[in-house]
Design a protein around this motif. Structure first.
Motif, PDB file in Angstrom:
ATOM      1  N   THR A  40      43.037  50.951  55.022  1.00 53.16           N
ATOM      2  CA  THR A  40      42.867  49.839  54.087  1.00 53.16           C
ATOM      3  C   THR A  40      43.506  50.184  52.744  1.00 53.16           C
ATOM      4  O   THR A  40      43.817  51.349  52.455  1.00 53.16           O
ATOM      5  CB  THR A  40      41.379  49.535  53.854  1.00 53.16           C
ATOM      6  N   PHE A  41      43.666  49.169  51.921  1.00 54.58           N
ATOM      7  CA  PHE A  41      44.243  49.381  50.593  1.00 54.58           C
ATOM      8  C   PHE A  41      43.355  50.305  49.767  1.00 54.58           C
ATOM      9  O   PHE A  41      43.852  51.191  49.051  1.00 54.58           O
ATOM     10  CB  PHE A  41      44.415  48.029  49.881  1.00 54.58           C
ATOM     11  N   ASP A  42      42.046  50.119  49.869  1.00 49.36           N
ATOM     12  CA  ASP A  42      41.116  50.985  49.132  1.00 49.36           C
ATOM     13  C   ASP A  42      41.247  52.436  49.576  1.00 49.36           C
ATOM     14  O   ASP A  42      41.229  53.361  48.744  1.00 49.36           O
ATOM     15  CB  ASP A  42      39.671  50.504  49.323  1.00 49.36           C
ATOM     16  N   GLU A  43      41.364  52.656  50.873  1.00 49.20           N
ATOM     17  CA  GLU A  43      41.521  54.022  51.379  1.00 49.20           C
ATOM     18  C   GLU A  43      42.839  54.622  50.899  1.00 49.20           C
ATOM     19  O   GLU A  43      42.910  55.826  50.600  1.00 49.20           O
ATOM     20  CB  GLU A  43      41.468  54.008  52.911  1.00 49.20           C
TER      21      GLU A  43
ATOM     22  N   PRO B  19      40.587  44.258  47.363  1.00 48.56           N
ATOM     23  CA  PRO B  19      40.288  45.618  46.901  1.00 48.56           C
ATOM     24  C   PRO B  19      38.979  45.672  46.124  1.00 48.56           C
ATOM     25  O   PRO B  19      38.534  44.658  45.565  1.00 48.56           O
ATOM     26  CB  PRO B  19      41.478  45.945  45.995  1.00 48.56           C
ATOM     27  N   THR B  20      38.378  46.823  46.091  1.00 53.84           N
ATOM     28  CA  THR B  20      37.144  47.006  45.328  1.00 53.84           C
ATOM     29  C   THR B  20      37.457  47.094  43.840  1.00 53.84           C
ATOM     30  O   THR B  20      38.606  47.299  43.431  1.00 53.84           O
ATOM     31  CB  THR B  20      36.430  48.290  45.764  1.00 53.84           C
ATOM     32  N   LYS B  21      36.411  46.945  43.032  1.00 55.24           N
ATOM     33  CA  LYS B  21      36.583  47.072  41.584  1.00 55.24           C
ATOM     34  C   LYS B  21      37.081  48.460  41.208  1.00 55.24           C
ATOM     35  O   LYS B  21      37.835  48.626  40.249  1.00 55.24           O
ATOM     36  CB  LYS B  21      35.257  46.782  40.873  1.00 55.24           C
ATOM     37  N   GLU B  22      36.656  49.465  41.970  1.00 49.53           N
ATOM     38  CA  GLU B  22      37.080  50.835  41.693  1.00 49.53           C
ATOM     39  C   GLU B  22      38.585  50.997  41.896  1.00 49.53           C
ATOM     40  O   GLU B  22      39.268  51.629  41.069  1.00 49.53           O
ATOM     41  CB  GLU B  22      36.331  51.822  42.590  1.00 49.53           C
ATOM     42  N   SER B  23      39.113  50.416  42.971  1.00 46.28           N
ATOM     43  CA  SER B  23      40.551  50.499  43.228  1.00 46.28           C
ATOM     44  C   SER B  23      41.340  49.760  42.153  1.00 46.28           C
ATOM     45  O   SER B  23      42.367  50.251  41.655  1.00 46.28           O
ATOM     46  CB  SER B  23      40.884  49.905  44.601  1.00 46.28           C
ATOM     47  N   ILE B  24      40.845  48.587  41.779  1.00 44.10           N
ATOM     48  CA  ILE B  24      41.526  47.810  40.737  1.00 44.10           C
ATOM     49  C   ILE B  24      41.521  48.571  39.417  1.00 44.10           C
ATOM     50  O   ILE B  24      42.539  48.663  38.722  1.00 44.10           O
ATOM     51  CB  ILE B  24      40.853  46.434  40.577  1.00 44.10           C
ATOM     52  N   SER B  25      40.364  49.142  39.084  1.00 41.25           N
ATOM     53  CA  SER B  25      40.245  49.883  37.833  1.00 41.25           C
ATOM     54  C   SER B  25      41.190  51.083  37.792  1.00 41.25           C
ATOM     55  O   SER B  25      41.796  51.378  36.753  1.00 41.25           O
ATOM     56  CB  SER B  25      38.798  50.347  37.639  1.00 41.25           C
ATOM     57  N   LYS B  26      41.342  51.744  38.918  1.00 41.28           N
ATOM     58  CA  LYS B  26      42.225  52.913  38.968  1.00 41.28           C
ATOM     59  C   LYS B  26      43.675  52.507  38.734  1.00 41.28           C
ATOM     60  O   LYS B  26      44.412  53.182  37.993  1.00 41.28           O
ATOM     61  CB  LYS B  26      42.078  53.606  40.319  1.00 41.28           C
TER      62      LYS B  26
END
Length: 356
Positions: free
Chosen positions: A197-200, A296-303
């Protein structure tokens, strides 16, 4: 004493002053009405004169052998950015081309390379400007902006484009490479079989979701200069902004694609008459959708948002969005939840010398 005897009483003096004031107000009101009538008459005369000029021009066109209509010489270039709803929009052009009598041509570059060689630039400019049989023409393809004025041509094409939120565009492209879309579901994509996944990908620091992959909309608008493709170049960002406002007729945003289409139809009906209705009701307008796309999760976006590259691409996107909203605010009005294109809001007056 005799003079004092013939002076009217104070009561009559007051009445005389009031009568004089009323008379002055009445005269001023009449003057204002006359001025308004004069302006209205001037506008009517001006419109009549414009109609006479247009009728004479139409008569001359019938009587004489005319040169090709400027509208029949128009060329539009849509140097489409990948994963910005470009296929949905292009399908509308294909559906309208027969009805509105124009040609649609896909610019297919080897390996989807958006930068042309110098010799191909010359060939392309020559083709677009001199290929009379393909005019009026709508060219589309994943190519960077090309400045036609560098090649000494007299008539430059009209550029249009669409941009998208940079992270949303990257996420869509990431899953597109792995799962394709519903446009050609049987076509095998480059990353097919990769289930990550994109998050992974973000968590593991993968290359397909790296901040450098965000650097695309800026170079597409910046063009065929080497600095455009230097990731994170401030010069490229500023050049992209300049090109957007100076060289593009209209740049829309994916999130408000219907408004973009409506404005194009109002500005260029020679190509886009019926486009807005086709977008709302046609079967192809929403056809292409990336399969298996997971937000994507907020964590991925924030990164991703911590990177300087995202900040520059987002700055360009916000710049394009603000410009689009400015143009839209002066082109359409909303009533009862529906958008309506404004009618002509200017006219000509005081045309001299007078036409006999």
């Amino acid at each position: 004493m005799g003079l004092l005897r013939i002076m009217p009483p104070p009561k009559f003096q007051l009445l005389a002053v009031l009568a004089f004031a009323v008379a002055v107000l009445f005269i001023e009101n009449q003057i204002q009405k006359l001025e308004e009538s004069r302006e209205k008459l001037e506008r009517t005369i001006a419109r009549h004169e414009v109609r006479e000029v247009e009728q004479r021009q139409a008569h001359d066109l019938v009587r004489e052998t005319p040169a090709p209509d400027d509208l029949d010489e128009l060329v539009i270039i849509y140097n489409r950015v990948p994963k910005t709803a470009s296929t949905s929009f292009t399908n509308i052009a294909y559906d309208l081309c027969s009805r509105n009598h124009f040609h649609v041509l896909h610019i297919n570059t080897t390996k989807n390379n958006p930068v042309m060689s110098l010799q191909d630039q010359v060939r392309f400019v020559r083709n677009v400007t001199s290929w009379t049989e393909m005019k009026p023409g709508f060219y589309h393809g994943h190519v960077a902006y090309l400045d036609f004025s560098k090649f000494g041509v007299r008539a430059k094409p009209i550029y249009i484009n669409v941009v998208r939120d940079p992270i949303e565009r990257l996420v869509s492209y990431y899953y597109f490479l792995r799962f394709g879309d519903d446009y050609r579901p049987g076509l095998r994509r480059r990353k097919q079989g990769d289930k990550k996944t994109f998050d992974e990908c973000v968590t593991s620091g993968g290359s397909d979701c790296a901040p450098e992959k965000l650097w695309l909309q800026i170079p597409f608008f910046c063009g065929h200069y080497s600095e455009c493709w230097n990731v994170g170049s401030r010069w490229a960002l500023e050049q992209a902004k300049l090109n957007l406002v100076n060289e593009y007729l209209l740049v829309g945003v994916t999130e408000e694609l219907e408004d973009f289409i409506m404005m194009l139809e109002a500005a260029l009906p020679r190509f886009f008459r019926g486009a807005a209705d086709l977008y709302r009701t046609g079967k192809k307008s929403h056809l292409r959708k990336t399969s298996e796309k997971k937000p994507p999760t907020k964590e991925s976006i924030s990164k991703l948002q911590q990177s300087a590259i995202w900040k520059m691409e987002n700055e360009f996107y916000e710049f394009a969005l603000e410009q689009f909203q400015f143009v839209r605010a002066h082109a359409v009005r909303e009533k009862d939840g529906e958008l309506y294109v404004l009618t002509q809001n200017f006219f000509y007056e005081k045309i001299y010398p007078k036409v006999n």
